[in-house]
Write an enzyme that holds these catalytic residues in place. Structure first.
Site, mmCIF file in Angstrom:
data_model
loop_
_atom_site.group_PDB
_atom_site.id
_atom_site.type_symbol
_atom_site.label_atom_id
_atom_site.label_comp_id
_atom_site.label_asym_id
_atom_site.label_seq_id
_atom_site.Cartn_x
_atom_site.Cartn_y
_atom_site.Cartn_z
ATOM 1 N N LYS A 26 -37.072 -5.486 51.386
ATOM 2 C CA LYS A 26 -37.683 -5.072 50.120
ATOM 3 C C LYS A 26 -39.028 -4.416 50.398
ATOM 4 C CE LYS A 26 -36.555 -8.067 46.889
ATOM 5 N NZ LYS A 26 -36.707 -9.442 46.368
ATOM 6 N N ARG A 96 -42.651 -11.551 45.242
ATOM 7 C CA ARG A 96 -41.217 -11.398 45.535
ATOM 8 C C ARG A 96 -40.874 -11.765 46.976
ATOM 9 N NH1 ARG A 96 -39.856 -5.324 43.907
ATOM 10 N NH2 ARG A 96 -37.784 -6.229 43.564
ATOM 11 N N GLY A 105 -30.717 -12.683 45.508
ATOM 12 C CA GLY A 105 -30.897 -13.811 44.603
ATOM 13 C C GLY A 105 -30.995 -15.177 45.264
ATOM 14 N N MET A 107 -33.392 -16.302 47.317
ATOM 15 C CA MET A 107 -34.738 -16.858 47.370
ATOM 16 C C MET A 107 -35.423 -16.585 46.035
ATOM 17 S SD MET A 107 -35.812 -16.043 51.264
ATOM 18 C CE MET A 107 -35.418 -14.323 51.175
ATOM 19 N N ARG A 340 -31.932 -0.493 48.431
ATOM 20 C CA ARG A 340 -31.347 -1.037 49.657
ATOM 21 C C ARG A 340 -29.952 -0.453 49.775
ATOM 22 N NH1 ARG A 340 -31.014 -7.025 47.086
ATOM 23 N NH2 ARG A 340 -29.604 -6.545 45.409
ATOM 24 N N HIS A 462 -24.722 -11.001 38.815
ATOM 25 C CA HIS A 462 -24.660 -11.715 40.093
ATOM 26 C C HIS A 462 -23.223 -11.831 40.591
ATOM 27 C CE1 HIS A 462 -24.368 -15.404 42.547
ATOM 28 N NE2 HIS A 462 -25.483 -14.935 43.084
ATOM 29 N N ARG A 570 7.994 -12.641 70.215
ATOM 30 C CA ARG A 570 8.223 -14.061 70.544
ATOM 31 C C ARG A 570 9.687 -14.348 70.257
ATOM 32 N NH1 ARG A 570 4.414 -13.631 66.940
ATOM 33 N NH2 ARG A 570 2.232 -13.936 67.451
ATOM 34 N N SER A 783 -0.410 -9.820 80.704
ATOM 35 C CA SER A 783 -0.859 -9.869 79.309
ATOM 36 C C SER A 783 -1.558 -11.202 79.113
ATOM 37 C CB SER A 783 0.341 -9.758 78.362
ATOM 38 O OG SER A 783 -0.112 -9.904 77.029
ATOM 39 N N THR A 786 -4.459 -15.422 75.195
ATOM 40 C CA THR A 786 -5.756 -16.099 75.065
ATOM 41 C C THR A 786 -5.702 -17.349 74.201
ATOM 42 O OG1 THR A 786 -6.281 -14.414 73.433
ATOM 43 C CG2 THR A 786 -7.236 -14.159 75.622
ATOM 44 N N ASN A 787 -4.627 -17.556 73.456
ATOM 45 C CA ASN A 787 -4.552 -18.821 72.713
ATOM 46 C C ASN A 787 -4.426 -19.977 73.698
ATOM 47 O OD1 ASN A 787 -4.498 -17.160 70.526
ATOM 48 N ND2 ASN A 787 -2.323 -17.454 70.098
ATOM 49 N N ASP A 788 -3.416 -19.884 74.562
ATOM 50 C CA ASP A 788 -3.246 -20.943 75.554
ATOM 51 C C ASP A 788 -4.378 -20.941 76.570
ATOM 52 O OD1 ASP A 788 -1.047 -22.772 75.269
ATOM 53 O OD2 ASP A 788 0.257 -21.013 75.273
ATOM 54 N N CYS A 850 -2.548 -10.549 74.182
ATOM 55 C CA CYS A 850 -1.642 -10.751 73.053
ATOM 56 C C CYS A 850 -1.975 -12.004 72.275
ATOM 57 C CB CYS A 850 -0.196 -10.766 73.514
ATOM 58 S SG CYS A 850 0.157 -12.117 74.652
ATOM 59 N N TYR A 870 -4.695 -2.241 76.675
ATOM 60 C CA TYR A 870 -4.415 -2.326 75.241
ATOM 61 C C TYR A 870 -4.714 -3.718 74.710
ATOM 62 C CZ TYR A 870 -0.197 -4.900 76.504
ATOM 63 O OH TYR A 870 0.656 -5.839 76.981
HETATM 64 P P1 ADP Z 1 -34.101 -10.515 43.848
HETATM 65 O O1 ADP Z 1 -34.286 -10.397 45.303
HETATM 66 O O2 ADP Z 1 -33.557 -11.804 43.398
HETATM 67 O O3 ADP Z 1 -33.422 -9.318 43.259
HETATM 68 P P2 ADP Z 1 -36.561 -9.354 43.025
HETATM 69 O O4 ADP Z 1 -37.792 -9.620 43.795
HETATM 70 O O5 ADP Z 1 -35.919 -8.054 43.299
HETATM 71 O O6 ADP Z 1 -35.570 -10.545 43.214
HETATM 72 O O7 ADP Z 1 -36.998 -9.453 41.506
HETATM 73 C C1 ADP Z 1 -36.181 -9.888 40.453
HETATM 74 C C2 ADP Z 1 -36.254 -8.908 39.290
HETATM 75 O O8 ADP Z 1 -37.586 -8.692 38.850
HETATM 76 C C3 ADP Z 1 -35.708 -7.559 39.683
HETATM 77 O O9 ADP Z 1 -34.946 -7.047 38.627
HETATM 78 C C4 ADP Z 1 -36.939 -6.728 39.869
HETATM 79 O O10 ADP Z 1 -36.711 -5.374 39.599
HETATM 80 C C5 ADP Z 1 -37.895 -7.329 38.862
HETATM 81 N N1 ADP Z 1 -39.279 -7.133 39.295
HETATM 82 C C6 ADP Z 1 -39.805 -7.509 40.468
HETATM 83 N N2 ADP Z 1 -41.086 -7.129 40.560
HETATM 84 C C7 ADP Z 1 -41.376 -6.477 39.425
HETATM 85 C C8 ADP Z 1 -42.544 -5.834 38.925
HETATM 86 N N3 ADP Z 1 -43.664 -5.759 39.643
HETATM 87 N N4 ADP Z 1 -42.487 -5.279 37.714
HETATM 88 C C9 ADP Z 1 -41.335 -5.332 36.989
HETATM 89 N N5 ADP Z 1 -40.225 -5.919 37.390
HETATM 90 C C10 ADP Z 1 -40.230 -6.495 38.603
HETATM 91 MG MG MG Z 2 -33.892 -7.484 43.637
HETATM 92 MG MG MG Z 3 1.134 -19.195 75.327
#
Ligand code: ADP
Ligand code: MG
Ligand code: MG
Length: 901
Positions: A26, A96, A105, A107, A340, A462, A570, A783, A786-788, A850, A870
């Site tokens: 991030k 964040r 989601g 952490m 990302r 989610h 087999r 051949s 690898t199981n045995d 095999c 192979y």
């Molecule tokens: P996660 O990794 O769980 O997606 P984020 O850190 O991305 O958590 O944040 C959760 C939500 O809050 C996301 O939708 C993100 O866009 C929003 N958010 C994070 N920081 C800000 C900010 N500075 N202003 C507005 N929205 C934010």
């Molecule tokens: Mg996010």
């Molecule tokens: Mg065998």
């Protein structure tokens, strides 16, 4: 002094994409976007190194960290023209989490930090919007309390729901300012009661504790679980980004959303996004409100939409991959908050890679390396039989429809919570997890389930995002399902579906159907064909890919998936058919040679027919056929049946049944007793059987060669490779080799057709690998079984390993299950050594694998490195093996280790 904090803002950033390990995904991409001139609210990122130092010091912050944070906070105040904790112009920030790999989601993140009883008034005045300010405050208290103070969200949600109920509104956004103000009061009272302290009013204290809690959220149960599933190292830790808030909850010209630059389900090149007006980011991800399709933004704010689309396109071009973005619009101004590389279905992974190559964004090498071998295998996974599904729907079995969130055809028993899903899956049941919505706590359950259904939430909820990443079928927002978690059932259209009932989920269409619908084999799509075509090109001169196939039908399927031969037939599987087993038993129980030979003679024509079918299917390609391997008692009744037979016998005796019936039973019982072994895996099997019962191997070799000559006469190009199992000594090899040649040459002479054939051996007893040089004097190919080989090298019985292996994996005593992922260090060493010694005697010795490992990517790479010719694997794993073999070769070349020949 170590630099722990990196700033971004006002068009410039100290970090960039390449600093992923230090700044987290991030943090580094926020920096990168800032440098690209994309609108990102300013802020700073605290490094993973700070996390590591804190961790090492028993959770004590490293020296200077807090001072550096305060310094950068000041910088942030300057660029935002606001002040942290100020009554007039309060600066609010988000805190964040962000590890080097995305853990969506898992952490914690806290929004609107910097609010207090004093600053909330300033925010209201400055924004000219009281409702907004109090909405932020109640959100902040909820998040901060749950993350930092350990007061659960539910405590606050209850009060919120109560107020909404009293006022008769459904949306949070419909609550007026004075109600929100009262709510904040109630929240604060709750906190005072539950923690014994008032809600903290010192914003710097808030920040310090928030950063610390976000550091600590690396150890949350869900995060730990996620790391275990995805193999993310414990010691990486998370970075923490503190950035200025932008507000999507400032009214109808504001909002928030997430989007993918391509459709993550199919890979189709179109902007796939959702938007929620007058809301903050967490609302979309949590699935609290079902967001609008992005077209709604197009209608409401066309210029913002255009800008968003332009940025999305730019990001994709910049990163040369499909992006998953978060954005917020504050009163008509667009901000990007995250980008990302987007999680995608297996099918989409292939299509995106191939399309990007066609768009000249990446080259073929990159495309090949981008797709995981498991993904091409997944992309040919079974789908529902169209006709049967249509019939089920016509018969009224359609329970409901939701959004098609992640493709796949899943059938299983309904469960309503994660624990049950995990528990039932452990018992080998297929389950479908049905939830109102999912949260990171449900990840283990989703992982255990075949499919996921939610009644709420949108395409980027989610449940949807996680399911796409996991390759699970998923339907979200199936609003007709009214789920009663407490009673473990859901109702829909007057019907009740209870826990344990079977449903079928079509994640490609959004349908949820009662009872099982049959699935049929998947197909190679055009994109997969293209990708594998490239892979085959780069694989040339590297590993070949063959199939383990026991029937003509399997052989044909394997060929359809690109098999270049069969690495293992087999033959015992041909003995288990209902019409053959009685003859096989007769052969085993024969009291003298003549009866045994007669039974074998009856088996020969059926074996021959099987082989003719396989040779035809593999016209022009080599076919390796292994002679009988399992101990003979596998063809007799098993232990449970044996006990039943003994009981039956005494019943017949008391009944005084016909002596003949009694005798037949008695004979079978005696045979089972006679053949019982203490250690069947190490017992009378493989070539030991061939040597003590030469007539059995003789019959098989005869059947193989008769089939080969017959097929050859019909114009089929046959290349039989007869394989001796479980060789451990030179004597065994020499004996079986000569015996095989004698019979085979006899058939060739009799039939007057010349068919080239080879006689080789499996290397699966460690001793055979060690004396491979001598074995190769007779064996014309190797051949690796690898199981045995794994079983015998570790001394682990494959059938009993479940008793201790899970514990070993938990304790880290083994890095992985050696029966799935080849143990390169031990078993691999034997393989490398065996190949080397074998080729000393016979430089052109053909070598393959095999075992089950032949379809597993890291093992395939190893096979390439040690110079095998192979790999051979089950038909459905062939596409993945083709890709893995190409990747191995490309990686080798990129590392400068070799050239294409
Ligand atoms: P996660 O990794 O769980 O997606 P984020 O850190 O991305 O958590 O944040 C959760 C939500 O809050 C996301 O939708 C993100 O866009 C929003 N958010 C994070 N920081 C800000 C900010 N500075 N202003 C507005 N929205 C934010
Ligand atoms: Mg996010
Ligand atoms: Mg065998």
């Amino acid at each position: 002094m170590t630099k722990y904090v990196y700033f971004f803002g006002a068009g410039r950033a100290e970090g960039s994409s390449v600093m992923r390990n230090l700044l987290g995904g991030k943090g580094c991409e926020l920096a990168e976007m800032t440098n690209l001139g994309i609108p990102v609210p300013p802020g700073f990122t605290i490094t993973t190194q700070a996390w590591v130092h804190r961790q090492r010091a028993g959770r004590k912050w490293p020296e200077g960290l807090w001072e550096q944070i305060l310094e950068h906070l000041e910088r942030l105040e300057q660029v935002t023209d606001a002040r942290f904790g100020d009554r007039e112009r309060p600066l609010l920030v988000s805190v964040r989490s962000g590890a080097r790999v995305s853990m969506p989601g898992m952490m914690e993140t806290i929004l609107n930090l910097g609010l207090s009883d004093a600053t909330v008034e300033g925010l209201a005045t400055r924004a000219g919007n009281e409702r907004f300010a109090w909405d932020c405050y109640r959100r902040f208290i909820t998040m901060y309390s749950s993350v930092v103070l350990g007061v659960k969200r539910e405590v606050f949600a209850e009060h919120l729901d109560a107020v909404k109920g009293r006022l008769g509104v459904t949306a949070d956004a419909d609550l007026p300012a004075d109600e929100l103000r009262k709510l904040v009061q109630i929240y604060q009272e709750e906190i005072a009661v539950r923690t014994g302290n008032p809600f903290p009013q010192d914003v710097r204290e808030q920040l310090r504790l928030a950063v610390d809690s976000v550091f600590e959220s690396w150890f949350a149960k869900k995060a730990t679980e996620y790391r275990r599933i995805h193999g993310v190292p414990e010691e990486w830790g998370t970075a923490v980004t503190v950035m200025a808030m932008v507000f999507g909850n400032l009214g109808e010209a504001s909002g928030t959303g997430v989007g993918f630059t391509r459709d993550p389900r199919t890979g189709e090149a179109r902007f796939y996004a959702e938007f929620l007006p007058n809301a903050q980011g967490e609302d979309v991800v949590a699935g609290i409100r079902t967001p609008l399709p992005i077209e709604a933004l197009h209608e409401r704010m066309p210029s913002v939409y255009a800008e968003l689309l332009e940025i999305a396109t730019r990001l994709e071009r910049h990163y040369k991959d499909m992006q998953d973005i978060e954005f917020t619009i504050q009163e008509g101004t667009l901000y990007l908050l995250q980008t990302r590389s987007g999680k995608r279905s297996a099918r989409a992974a292939v299509k995106v890679a191939v399309d990007l190559e066609k768009e000249h964004a990446i080259d073929q090498h990159t495309a090949i390396l981008r797709v995981k071998p498991t993904e091409v295998n997944e992309a040919i996974r079974p789908v529902f039989d169209d006709r049967e599904k249509a019939a089920a729907i016509a018969a009224g079995r359609l329970l409901g429809r939701g959004l098609a969130a992640a493709p796949g055809a899943a059938v299983g028993r309904v469960v309503f919570d994660t624990d049950r899903a995990v528990e039932w899956a452990k018992d080998g049941q297929q389950v479908i997890l049905v939830r109102p919505e999912t949260s990171p706590e449900d990840v283990a359950g989703m992982y255990a389930a075949q499919g996921i259904v939610t009644s709420r939430g949108g395409r980027t909820s989610h449940a949807a995002v996680v399911a796409v990443g996991m390759g699970k079928a998923c339907v979200v927002g199936a609003a007709d399902l009214s789920i009663d978690e407490a009673r473990r059932q859901f109702e829909v259209g007057g019907r009740t579906v209870r826990e344990g009932d079977v449903v079928s989920v079509d994640g490609g269409t959004g349908e949820v159907i009662l009872d099982a619908v049959t699935t049929v084999a998947g197909q190679l799509s055009e994109e997969i064909e293209t990708l594998l075509g490239w892979a085959d090109f780069y694989r040339k001169g590297g590993l070949g890919v063959r199939a383990n196939a026991d029937t003509p039908a399997d052989a044909e399927r394997a060929r359809g998936f690109g098999a270049e031969g069969i690495g293992l037939v087999r033959t015992e599987h041909m003995f288990f058919a209902a019409d053959r087993l009685p003859v096989v038993r007769e052969m085993i129980m024969a009291s003298d040679q003549a009866i045994r030979r007669a039974a074998l003679e009856r088996l020969r024509p059926v074996q021959r027919e099987d082989f003719v079918g396989i040779f035809r299917a593999m016209d022009g390609l080599p076919v390796t056929i292994r002679l009988l391997d399992p101990p003979l008692h596998e063809f007799l009744p098993n232990w449970k049946e044996y006990k039943e037979m003994v009981a039956e016998k005494s019943r017949l005796e008391t009944l005084g049944a016909e002596p003949e019936t009694q005798q037949r039973l008695e004979a079978l019982i005696v045979a089972v007793e006679k053949l019982r072994e203490a250690n069947p895996m190490l017992g009378h099997r493989g070539c030991r059987l061939g040597i003590t019962h030469p007539e059995i191997y003789g019959m098989q070799v005869r059947a193989i060669m008769e089939a080969a000559c017959t097929a050859a006469e019909q114009g089929v190009r046959v290349e039989p490779e007869i394989m001796i199992p479980l060789t451990g000594t030179v004597g065994e090899m020499k004996e079986t080799f000569e015996q095989t040649r004698r019979v085979a040459d006899g058939v060739i002479a009799e039939m007057g057709v010349s068919v080239p054939y080879l006689v080789g051996t499996m290397i699966e007893v460690p001793r055979a690998a060690l004396i491979a040089q001598k074995i190769a004097e007779h064996a014309e190919f190797f051949s690796f079984g690898t199981n045995d080989l794994t079983q015998l090298t570790f001394g682990y019985s494959r059938d009993d390993v479940a008793k201790f292996l899970p514990k070993y994996l938990d304790m880290g005593l083994l890095p992985a299950d050696p029966f799935s992922i080849l143990d390169q260090e031990g078993v691999g060493e034997l393989i490398a050594l065996g190949i080397d010694r074998g080729r000393r005697r016979r430089p052109d010795l053909k070598v393959g694998i095999c075992g089950e490992h032949g379809g597993e990517a890291s093992s395939v790479e190893f096979c390439h490195k040690v110079g095998m010719n192979y790999v051979s694997c089950s038909p459905y794993l062939i596409p993945g093996a083709r890709l893995a073999a190409a990747q191995a070769r490309i990686k080798e070349r990129l590392a400068g280790g070799g050239d294409y020949r």
